[in-house]
Write an enzyme that holds these catalytic residues in place. Structure first.
Site, mmCIF file in Angstrom:
data_model
loop_
_atom_site.group_PDB
_atom_site.id
_atom_site.type_symbol
_atom_site.label_atom_id
_atom_site.label_comp_id
_atom_site.label_asym_id
_atom_site.label_seq_id
_atom_site.Cartn_x
_atom_site.Cartn_y
_atom_site.Cartn_z
ATOM 1 N NE ARG A 1 -46.219 -6.701 -89.252
ATOM 2 C CZ ARG A 1 -45.675 -7.614 -88.471
ATOM 3 N NH1 ARG A 1 -45.082 -7.235 -87.348
ATOM 4 N NH2 ARG A 1 -45.712 -8.901 -88.782
ATOM 5 C CG HIS B 1 -37.727 2.772 -76.918
ATOM 6 N ND1 HIS B 1 -37.872 2.777 -75.548
ATOM 7 C CD2 HIS B 1 -38.868 2.243 -77.424
ATOM 8 C CE1 HIS B 1 -39.067 2.278 -75.251
ATOM 9 N NE2 HIS B 1 -39.679 1.950 -76.362
ATOM 10 C CD1 TRP C 1 -51.804 1.482 -75.283
ATOM 11 C CD2 TRP C 1 -50.323 -0.063 -74.672
ATOM 12 N NE1 TRP C 1 -50.674 2.143 -74.857
ATOM 13 C CE2 TRP C 1 -49.751 1.220 -74.479
ATOM 14 C CE3 TRP C 1 -49.574 -1.194 -74.357
ATOM 15 C CZ2 TRP C 1 -48.462 1.389 -73.985
ATOM 16 C CZ3 TRP C 1 -48.285 -1.019 -73.861
ATOM 17 C CH2 TRP C 1 -47.735 0.254 -73.682
ATOM 18 C CG ASP D 1 -45.591 -3.985 -67.122
ATOM 19 O OD1 ASP D 1 -44.972 -3.748 -66.082
ATOM 20 O OD2 ASP D 1 -45.140 -4.679 -68.043
ATOM 21 C CB CYS E 1 -39.278 -0.003 -71.813
ATOM 22 S SG CYS E 1 -40.998 -0.415 -72.215
ATOM 23 C CG ASN F 1 -49.821 2.910 -77.937
ATOM 24 O OD1 ASN F 1 -48.959 3.283 -77.156
ATOM 25 N ND2 ASN F 1 -49.809 1.709 -78.480
ATOM 26 C CD GLU G 1 -43.091 -9.975 -70.577
ATOM 27 O OE1 GLU G 1 -43.456 -9.496 -71.660
ATOM 28 O OE2 GLU G 1 -43.071 -9.356 -69.517
ATOM 29 C CB ILE H 1 -39.163 -3.525 -67.748
ATOM 30 C CG1 ILE H 1 -38.305 -2.342 -67.268
ATOM 31 C CG2 ILE H 1 -40.619 -3.113 -67.779
ATOM 32 C CD1 ILE H 1 -38.520 -1.980 -65.803
#
Length: 763
Positions: free
Chosen positions: A16, A703, A570, A608, A735, A126, A493, A440
């Site tokens: 990455r 985003h 996903w 979701d 989101c 995706n 989360e 969300i």
């Protein structure tokens, strides 16, 4: 001799590298030159990895996405950024995310933040792209610098370069007119830019250009079909050879059209369209190249090479040098290198192939075709053993799960009473104000969270220490929400690495990679779990965390789950049974979690289904079957609860106006959706369809680092109230907030809560 080539390679890097370079640049922690150097190094490495191919793609690398790259190549910039000074890359990021690098003094005065371009899914994947914007006055001004620079780099490395570009018709098809104009009216304006680009390639001595037209695998009306004829007739005087690339599906009624276009070769996705290959061979000119995508570019299972050769060998005898072999599509959709996976279960690992391994498979196929199977006998034998091992493994098939699927009946998908009766009971229990506010689900994944997770995985932090660290973060999230004045809270989360991987790790039938990252958009990467066998839930997955969060507040606390369709879409999904069967298995597993949350006293549960629409077949004629089992799976998951339990669902960054009836059929009490980037355009569906339940149109584009103002949010909600009764509207972000920073989130949510308070005064 069969020719090998690739349509595209993962650009993010095996570790990455591009993600981290982008994020450092955006934070102002590294220079533009450093970012560009990372890009150049990744391109160099990836071309080296593909150097054994006869043709290597150039131009598939992007700092954000390939469609945005094409917009800049064509000079199609939104008006709001055209006059900004500075490097082209800064404008590029302003369109992508509303802002370039933070802390750049030379840009702060003129353009601290602009509206980011709308983002949506790339066909049925995706992966996301920034939607090209058009209006009646759109003009195109070619900029070849990116492509010519990369071509020069590749040639210096000695690879046989094949430039890759998005074709003119698909580019227009992907875009959106911002006024009432017809996109196709722009075709005469865009074609000279494409012709000039092909001339530039010819001047550079390019032999082949790959021109991607995946719109050809969709249902096109007569105007769009005619546009292909017009476009390629106009480009027929070119001095380079064109390989027209289609992928993700079958050509069907567009097959003859594609074969008659004046191009020099046609690529077909043989994973999805193997039955069309002979028709294509029969209809293409005898001099045209036939490129077959024989290796699945979208999934990670090993190809059955012996079975593939059964149909490839006769085709090779028929076509000879006219046969090219490639993956079905760009390898952008799979991780880079399976050899990095040193912790993955050895048996499961033996069943898999990532991007580099898929290119190895391509080499084996080419070796068998060009030099006979005996020349690659060991590789074919090893492949056959792996295929048979997976087929026979008892880890793949669970008779108990299969028996549970057989017992599913209509009662599983029905709530006790209709929405109107449920809503009254829920209102009495929850006592929410008008325009209730919520988020969300996720809050920022801080450095402390990532550090604790890393220590726990490395064995440097025990279970008790990890739990204590996560509880501290949950407490922080709850207290911040209480201070902001949100009405329905979430636990944030903190303990979840990913909304799918987290659940997959706790379900039987899943396996997980360490480095199996794929790009979703920009620097956002996901690591899809591997669904290899029948799915079951050994124990509760979220109840303890939600109970802890609920104990920290007197306000309603949402239980947060990922729905079965999204977990399916996903994941890298097994290909040895229908996707619908795997989805039903997931539905039964998540249903058990829903019922356990309800037993624990959780009265608001969000399930979701962010990926519901992306699983739609590309052809509308096939939608009904998919929507039947997808909606049924959600209802199986959600509808075992009492009337008093309020079920939410969330969908993000999907054009779903055309499936609004199916979304209503899900019968969730509340749905939250993305609408801010489209300026509430997605709510146009409600002009024709009376949505029966409650809805939260997202008002905060998470985003983008830009912070929405209170006035902006109020105006968006007023637009929503023109279509949906105010008493059924919620106020929420688009989101989850895990990718943002607390210093961005707090002022944005403060403005959102203030906007809701303003709106309540008008009720």
């Amino acid at each position: 001799m069969a020719t090998t080539h690739n349509l595209g390679f993962p650009r993010i890097g095996a570790k990455r590298e591009l993600k981290f370079a982008l994020e450092q640049y955006w934070k102002g922690e590294s220079s533009r030159d450093a970012l560009k150097a990372t890009g150049a190094e990744l391109r160099k490495r990836h071309w080296k990895d593909q150097a054994h191919l006869n043709y290597v793609p150039v131009g598939d690398f992007a700092f954000y996405d390939q469609v945005l790259d094409m917009s800049f190549t064509l000079g199609n910039l939104p008006e709001r950024v055209r006059d900004f000074h500075g490097d082209t890359l800064d404008n590029y990021f302003r369109v992508a995310r509303g802002r370039s690098a933070q802390g750049e003094q030379e840009h702060a005065a003129c353009c601290g933040g602009v509206a980011a371009g709308e983002m949506t899914k790339w066909f049925d994947t995706n992966y996301h792209y920034i939607v090209p914007e058009f209006d009646a006055n759109t003009q195109f001004k070619l900029d070849t610098s990116r492509l010519i620079e990369q071509l020069s780099e590749a040639r210096a490395q000695g690879v046989n370069a094949k430039p890759v570009i998005v074709g003119p018709v698909t580019y227009l098809w992907l875009g959106k007119a911002k006024d009432d104009s017809d996109k196709l009216a722009l075709l005469p304006r865009i074609l000279p830019a494409y012709a000039a680009l092909l001339d530039h390639f010819a001047a550079q001595g390019v032999d082949w250009v790959q021109i991607d037209e995946p719109a050809l695998v969709t249902e096109l009306d007569a105007k769009w079909r005619d546009a292909f004829v017009t476009a390629y007739d106009a480009l027929s005087a070119r001095r380079v050879r064109l390989l027209l690339a289609t992928y993700f599906g079958r050509l069907q009624e567009n097959l003859s059209l594609a074969c008659k276009l004046p191009v020099d070769g046609l690529h077909v996705d043989a994973i999805n369209a193997s039955d069309e290959i002979q028709d294509i061979v029969a209809q293409l000119p005898e001099t045209a190249i036939v490129s077959v995508g024989a290796i699945n570019g979208r999934n990670i299972w090993k190809s059955d090479l012996n079975a593939t050769l059964q149909w490839l060998e006769p085709l090779h005898r028929q076509l000879g040098d006219r046969l090219w072999v490639a993956p079905s599509c760009s390898l952008l959709h799979v991780p880079v290198d399976l050899n990095s996976e040193i912790k993955l279960d050895a048996e499961i690992k033996s069943w898999l192939a990532f991007a580099l391994q898929k290119l190895d498979e391509l080499n084996v196929l080419a070796g068998a075709l060009n030099d006979g199977r005996a020349s690659v006998a060991d590789a074919l034998a090893a492949n056959a053993a792996a295929i048979e091992s997976r087929r026979q493994s008892p880890r793949v098939n669970n008779p108990t799960v299969k028996a549970a699927i057989a017992k599913i009946d209509a009662a599983h998908g029905k709530r006790q009473n209709a929405y109107e009766q449920r809503a009254k009971k829920q209102a009495a229990i929850l006592g929410l104000p008008a325009f209730p506010t919520t988020t969300i689900g996720s809050f920022p994944q801080t450095g402390e969270i990532r550090h604790a997770r890393s220590q726990f995985k490395a064995g440097e932090l025990d279970q008790a220490g990890y739990k204590a660290a996560m509880e501290r973060e949950i407490t922080r999230a709850v207290k911040e929400q209480e201070a902001l004045g949100l009405d329905v809270l979430v636990h944030g989360e903190a303990e979840r690495n990913d909304m799918v991987e987290y659940f997959g790790e706790q379900l039987d039938g899943y396996a997980f990679s360490q480095f199996g990252w794929v790009q979703s958009y920009g620097s956002r990467c996901v690591k899809p779990p591997v669904l290899f066998g029948d799915i079951s839930r050994p124990k509760a997955m979220t109840v303890e965390w939600i109970q802890y969060a609920a104990s920290q507040t007197n306000k309603p606390m949402k239980g947060m789950l990922t729905g079965p369709v999204t977990i399916l879409n996903w994941s890298f999904v097994r290909d040895d049974q229908p996707r619908s069967v795997s989805c039903y298995q997931l539905a039964l597993a998540i249903r058990e979690e829903v019922l356990d949350l309800e037993k624990a006293g959780v009265r608001v549960i969000q399930i979701d289904e962010a990926a519901l629409r992306e699983g739609l077949p590309l052809r509308r004629s096939q939608w009904n079957e998919y929507l039947r089992w997808a909606v049924e799976s959600f209802r199986i998951t959600a509808n075992g609860v009492q009337d008093e339990t309020q079920i939410h669902t969330h969908m993000c960054y999907s054009e779903f106006n055309d499936i609004i009836a199916s979304i209503a059929d899900m019968d969730a009490d509340v749905i939250t959706i993305e609408t801010s980037r489209s300026d509430m355009e997605l709510l146009d569906a409600f002009d024709e369809f009376r949505y029966p339940n409650q809805i939260g149109p997202g008002v905060y584009d998470i985003h983008s680092p830009n912070i929405p103002s209170q006035e902006h949010i109020v105006n968006l909600m007023k637009k929503a109230a023109e279509r949906i009764p105010a008493e059924r509207l919620w106020v929420n972000p688009d989101c989850g907030l895990k990718t943002r920073q607390w210093e961005e989130v707090i002022p944005a949510l403060k403005n959102m809560v203030a906007a809701a308070q303003t709106l309540r005064q008008s009720v």
